[in-house]
Design a protein around this motif. Structure first.
Motif, short mmCIF file in Angstrom:
data_model
loop_
_atom_site.label_atom_id
_atom_site.label_comp_id
_atom_site.label_asym_id
_atom_site.label_seq_id
_atom_site.Cartn_x
_atom_site.Cartn_y
_atom_site.Cartn_z
N GLY A 136 0.79 -1.22 0.00
CA GLY A 136 0.00 0.00 0.00
C GLY A 136 0.82 1.27 0.00
N GLN A 137 2.13 1.17 0.19
CA GLN A 137 2.97 2.37 0.25
C GLN A 137 3.13 3.00 -1.13
N ALA A 138 3.09 4.33 -1.16
CA ALA A 138 3.30 5.06 -2.42
C ALA A 138 4.79 5.11 -2.74
N VAL A 139 5.10 4.84 -3.99
CA VAL A 139 6.49 4.89 -4.44
C VAL A 139 6.54 5.57 -5.80
N ARG A 140 7.72 6.01 -6.18
CA ARG A 140 7.91 6.59 -7.51
C ARG A 140 9.10 5.91 -8.16
N THR A 141 8.95 5.57 -9.43
CA THR A 141 10.05 4.95 -10.15
C THR A 141 11.11 5.99 -10.50
N LEU A 142 12.32 5.52 -10.68
CA LEU A 142 13.41 6.43 -11.00
C LEU A 142 13.28 7.00 -12.41
N ARG A 143 13.83 8.14 -12.60
CA ARG A 143 13.92 8.78 -13.92
C ARG A 143 15.36 9.23 -14.13
N PRO A 144 15.97 8.88 -15.23
CA PRO A 144 15.46 8.09 -16.35
C PRO A 144 15.44 6.60 -16.04
N ALA A 145 14.75 5.83 -16.89
CA ALA A 145 14.71 4.37 -16.76
C ALA A 145 16.00 3.82 -17.35
N ALA A 146 17.03 3.75 -16.53
CA ALA A 146 18.35 3.37 -17.03
C ALA A 146 19.06 2.46 -16.03
N ASN A 147 19.98 1.66 -16.54
CA ASN A 147 20.84 0.84 -15.69
C ASN A 147 21.80 1.75 -14.94
N ARG A 148 21.78 1.66 -13.61
CA ARG A 148 22.66 2.52 -12.80
C ARG A 148 24.04 1.91 -12.60
N LEU A 149 24.27 0.68 -13.08
CA LEU A 149 25.55 0.01 -12.91
C LEU A 149 26.40 0.05 -14.18
N VAL A 150 25.74 -0.04 -15.33
CA VAL A 150 26.42 -0.08 -16.62
C VAL A 150 25.73 0.91 -17.55
N GLU A 151 26.46 1.87 -18.05
CA GLU A 151 25.87 2.86 -18.95
C GLU A 151 25.31 2.17 -20.20
N GLY A 152 24.05 2.42 -20.48
CA GLY A 152 23.41 1.81 -21.63
C GLY A 152 23.08 0.35 -21.43
N GLY A 153 23.17 -0.13 -20.20
CA GLY A 153 22.97 -1.55 -19.92
C GLY A 153 21.51 -1.96 -19.81
N GLY A 163 9.64 7.64 -13.59
CA GLY A 163 9.14 8.80 -12.87
C GLY A 163 7.67 8.72 -12.49
N ALA A 164 7.06 7.54 -12.58
CA ALA A 164 5.62 7.41 -12.35
C ALA A 164 5.31 7.07 -10.89
N LEU A 165 4.16 7.54 -10.44
CA LEU A 165 3.67 7.27 -9.09
C LEU A 165 2.90 5.96 -9.08
N GLY A 166 3.26 5.06 -8.16
CA GLY A 166 2.56 3.79 -8.04
C GLY A 166 2.44 3.40 -6.58
#
Length: 225
Positions: A136-153, A163-166
């Motif tokens: 039930g907790q509100a969360v927001r997805t990260l923006r941009p939707a990208a791999n944070r470990l490997v660029e372009g991964g 960036g969406a609220l869910g």
């Protein structure tokens, strides 16, 4: 940056036309052969499912756009076989001389296929990370939707949900993180959640604004609201 394979909610790709209920499992005989060869090669242990998914995403945008579903599979498989040293480009063209005897013992035999498919490939693992979110907790997805470990991964967070609220629907336990596993960085398991989004939170003018969309998303894709 828009990824060519990330087509969800994108304009210009045409309607989704479901197949007839009585449609054959494989539209062409070679489709079945591509599936069989892909499964057989996967049993060699040279890559994992996340690596294979990323290989399809790495096809050139021109090829990805024009290839059919199973053409994408076989093209990515050819790339993986060469990249991992199983075959050479010459082997694929029929002019190579690779010695594959050391891999023969790993070959997937016909009488083993049913058992392998039935056992699946579970991705749940123990994780040192405690769940950060509750039902039930509100969360927001990260923006941009990208791999944070490997660029372009590789990542399983689709662009249309960035960036969406869910809201947290449920915790699935801890599972292998594709963003790490696709690049040989280890399984790095972390909590995985079912997150529900209102259609209007994902698209400016949804056809059915009262619909909900449920996505399975890893903890590192989310932040509290």
């Amino acid at each position: 940056m828009t990824r060519v394979h990330d087509m969800g909610g994108r304009f210009g790709d045409g309607p989704v036309v479901p197949e007839r209920e009585d449609a054959p499992v494989f539209a062409e005989d070679w489709h079945a052969r591509v599936l069989a060869v892909t499964l057989a090669c996967g049993s060699l242990g040279k890559w994992n499912i996340d690596i294979s998914r990323h290989a399809r995403e790495c096809l050139s945008p021109q090829d990805y756009a024009r290839f059919s579903y199973y053409e994408k599979w076989i093209a990515a498989l050819a790339d993986l076989l060469v990249k991992t040293g199983v075959l050479s480009v010459g082997d694929l063209s029929g002019s190579g001389d690779s010695d594959l005897r050391e891999l023969a013992a790993k070959a997937l035999r016909a009488d083993s296929v049913a058992g392998v498919l039935a056992s699946g490939g579970p991705a749940d693992r123990p994780s040192p990370l405690a769940p950060r979110f509750t039902k039930g907790q509100a969360v927001r997805t990260l923006r941009p939707a990208a791999n944070r470990l490997v660029e372009g991964g590789h990542t399983r967070l689709p662009v249309y949900a960035q960036g969406a609220l869910g809201y947290i629907l449920r915790l699935h336990g801890a599972h292998v993180l594709p963003d790490s596993n696709a690049h040989g960085l280890g399984e790095a398991p972390e909590p995985l959640y079912a997150v529900v989004f209102h259609a209007s939170a994902l698209w400016a003018a949804p056809e059915h604004p009262e619909d909900d969309v449920v996505l399975d998303l890893w903890q590192s894709y989310l932040e509290p609201v």
